[in-house]
Design a protein around this motif. Structure first.
Motif, short mmCIF file in Angstrom:
data_model
loop_
_atom_site.label_atom_id
_atom_site.label_comp_id
_atom_site.label_asym_id
_atom_site.label_seq_id
_atom_site.Cartn_x
_atom_site.Cartn_y
_atom_site.Cartn_z
N THR A 12 0.83 -1.20 0.00
CA THR A 12 0.00 0.00 0.00
C THR A 12 0.87 1.26 0.00
O THR A 12 0.58 2.22 -0.72
N ASP A 16 1.22 4.13 -2.94
CA ASP A 16 1.03 5.55 -2.59
C ASP A 16 2.26 6.37 -2.96
O ASP A 16 2.15 7.56 -3.25
N PRO A 19 3.81 8.45 -7.99
CA PRO A 19 2.90 9.54 -8.38
C PRO A 19 2.03 9.19 -9.58
O PRO A 19 1.06 9.90 -9.86
N ILE A 21 0.22 6.59 -9.80
CA ILE A 21 -0.83 5.68 -9.35
C ILE A 21 -1.76 6.39 -8.37
O ILE A 21 -1.29 7.06 -7.45
N ASP A 22 -3.05 6.20 -8.58
CA ASP A 22 -4.05 6.67 -7.61
C ASP A 22 -4.29 5.54 -6.62
O ASP A 22 -5.16 4.69 -6.82
N ALA A 23 -3.49 5.51 -5.56
CA ALA A 23 -3.53 4.40 -4.61
C ALA A 23 -4.90 4.25 -3.94
O ALA A 23 -5.30 3.14 -3.57
N ALA A 24 -5.62 5.36 -3.81
CA ALA A 24 -6.92 5.31 -3.15
C ALA A 24 -7.94 4.48 -3.93
O ALA A 24 -8.93 4.01 -3.37
N ALA A 25 -7.68 4.28 -5.22
CA ALA A 25 -8.62 3.53 -6.07
C ALA A 25 -8.31 2.04 -6.11
O ALA A 25 -9.00 1.28 -6.78
N LEU A 41 -9.37 1.58 -12.71
CA LEU A 41 -8.39 2.61 -13.03
C LEU A 41 -8.69 3.22 -14.39
O LEU A 41 -9.27 2.58 -15.26
N GLU A 46 -1.60 2.90 -15.90
CA GLU A 46 -1.66 2.93 -14.45
C GLU A 46 -1.82 1.51 -13.88
O GLU A 46 -1.28 1.19 -12.82
#
Length: 214
Positions: A12, A16, A19, A21-25, A41, A46
């Motif tokens: 995780t 995060d 940059p 990658i949208d880790a929250a998704a 995504l 990504e």
């Protein structure tokens, strides 16, 4: 040995950290060292970045990717095909018109023939970064040509340059243009690096990955 809980935390954090990658998704689950990524995504690039980020974490034995690609905006197959052809033809390291492609619902299939393994990988990576692409299937063939007599020694030298400690645990064999790697490595990232080194050698038409994770 890392626990599944520790691996989940580190994967995780690695997601995060990137940059791109949208880790929250992305949802992360770990069971017996096997990481499963899930979520939706906006790009195939990504998705690949998330997979590679998880593979970098020491202790990860395998990565299962359950990530859907849902591009933001409308992209016709014709537009994707045109962009992909242009990107391939303009790339300085790819021979013009050597790679053919087909697009169906955003999924790109690559065919054709190139001289080097790195060109096969490069064509896939180039197309993977385009908007609207939802997946890539690489069916590009490598031209079979005589390999130098010392090709195994050259691959072994490349492995030592990349990671001397891991190279001591990897055996390299070659027959009829096919390189077989066996032995043990400490991470998925080291495994991919070893396979990449084998593909970079002249005369290699296929690589068999028999490496095991420690």
């Amino acid at each position: 040995m890392k626990t599944d809980l520790q691996l989940k935390k580190e994967v995780t954090e690695e997601l995060d950290w990137d940059p791109a990658i949208d880790a929250a998704a992305i949802g992360v689950e770990v069971r017996k060292g096997v990481v499963t990524l899930s979520g939706h995504l906006p790009s195939y690039a990504e998705k690949l970045a998330a997979e590679h980020a998880a593979e970098k974490v020491s202790g990860v034995r395998a990565v299962v990717v359950n990530l859907d690609v849902r591009p933001m905006g409308e992209f016709s197959d014709e537009a994707i095909g045109s962009a992909a052809r242009g990107a391939l033809q303009w790339h300085v390291h790819l021979p013009a018109d050597a790679v053919k492609l087909r697009v169906e619902k955003g999924h790109v299939t690559l065919t054709g023939e190139v001289e080097w393994g790195y060109q096969r990988t490069l064509a896939e990576r180039t197309v993977s970064q385009l908007r609207g692409v939802t997946g890539v299937t690489n069916q590009i063939r490598i031209q079979v040509r005589p390999a130098p007599a010392n090709v195994v020694e050259r691959i072994e030298a490349a492995l030592r340059r990349h990671a001397e400690r891991e190279a001591k645990h990897i055996s390299v064999a070659m027959r009829d243009g096919t390189v077989t790697l066996s032995g043990r490595v400490d991470s998925r990232a080291e495994r991919l690096a070893a396979v990449g080194a084998a593909w970079s050698a002249p005369g290699v038409g296929a690589v068999v990955d028999d490496l095991e994770l420690s």
